[in-house]
Write a protein that holds these residues in place. Sequence first.
Motif, short mmCIF file in Angstrom:
data_model
loop_
_atom_site.label_atom_id
_atom_site.label_comp_id
_atom_site.label_asym_id
_atom_site.label_seq_id
_atom_site.Cartn_x
_atom_site.Cartn_y
_atom_site.Cartn_z
N ASP A 20 -16.58 -10.01 82.53
CA ASP A 20 -15.59 -11.09 82.51
C ASP A 20 -16.20 -12.44 82.85
O ASP A 20 -15.84 -13.46 82.28
N HIS A 141 -13.74 -12.78 74.17
CA HIS A 141 -14.27 -13.39 75.39
C HIS A 141 -14.44 -14.90 75.20
O HIS A 141 -14.19 -15.67 76.14
N ALA A 332 -11.52 -5.35 80.68
CA ALA A 332 -12.89 -5.15 81.18
C ALA A 332 -12.89 -4.40 82.50
O ALA A 332 -13.67 -3.47 82.71
#
Length: 422
Positions: A20, A141, A332
């Motif tokens: 992350d 992301h 995640a």
Amino acid sequence: VSATVLSACLASLIAGYTADTQGRRMTVILASIMFTVGSVWLAAAGSAFSLLIGRLMVGAGVGLASHTVPLYISEGSPADKRGELLTMNNIAITGGQLVAAITCGLLSGVTGGWRWMLGLAAVPAIIQLLGFIMMPETPRHLVAQNKMEEAERVLSSLRSPHHSLREELEDIVISSRAGAEADASWISILTSRVSRSSILLGCLLQATQQLAGINTVMYYSASILVMAGLPEDTSIWLASLTAAINFIFCVLGLFLISRLSRRTLLFTSIVTVVTALLSISISFHFLSSHSGTLGSVLALISLCVYLAGFAPGLGILTWVINSEIHPGWCRARAVSLATATNWASNLLVSASFLSLVDSLGKPATFLLYAALTALGGGILAVFLPETKGVSLEETELLFEQRHQTRNSEADDSSHSLLWWNE
């Protein structure tokens, strides 16, 4: 063996945070560095303690990669190809196990061959490191990091010219904004009904895979076959046979996953695995009371059936479903918890196998694995939703719909009871 598994378990717990904060791509690069340094360290080790340190390094790479690689693949894949692409990851893993088994067999008679066995692992690690330096970050992301232009460029490179790029990007942005508004702390993740449900199912799926005894079979296949009465030198090469069967049926899974639903493939696999474990138990019971080769042949056939049933279902779908089932805002970290469960269960089974054989006996040990697999499969059959063809942004709706359905059923039951009382 246990040191690597323990290190992988601990590394997978922090992999969600790393993925992350630093990105999926950088986490895989870090894993590749750990693989490379650990392999070179092992090849040069001068003591048992030095070997242990090297194994811990490699284990950290295993934990980071096992968490992040499926996540990276799933976040870059279109919904209709996600299963096949994630299966390719498992094919690469089982193919690597086969190459490793053959390589170790060839080097087993070489003086100092163990250094080559451990050191050569740096070669694929360096290839992966160089490859990921050139790979992009995942679009999801990048959106989460508010890098919209780069996210659109990467998504465009991963989709066909006729794909509805804008619509998919809008879905990702909406999901990302919802995730940004949500608190992704562990307390919020575990108190949210949807994320808690997905995590419990993901962890149960990972635990069921390991409690089925797969790594007992892979780590100790040569020992199991020696227990079954086969010569020790033959068993070393038969261990390569088990790795080959695992690889071949993992390839078969690539064709099955595009034709069957996730649930159909998974539960067919579980039934086959339970049946094979019962057969292994019977073969060892037969060996303890009868002489001859029949028991040994039955044990070998049962191991082959076990791998043929495990590889295309429990072997593949555990990772596929875990990359699909969790909401985007906590994916995640949820995957990191499920991956840690896999390695913790792996450690429990692999570290306890020989002790269980000594205390319970071989037939009862495999009977225990069969019972645990059946129990996990039964719970999953009731609660696990179908995720084939569902976009990552829609997975949260699977649990919302199920909750609404249950509430509706509860209301119907209440109305029926009220009518009866009246």
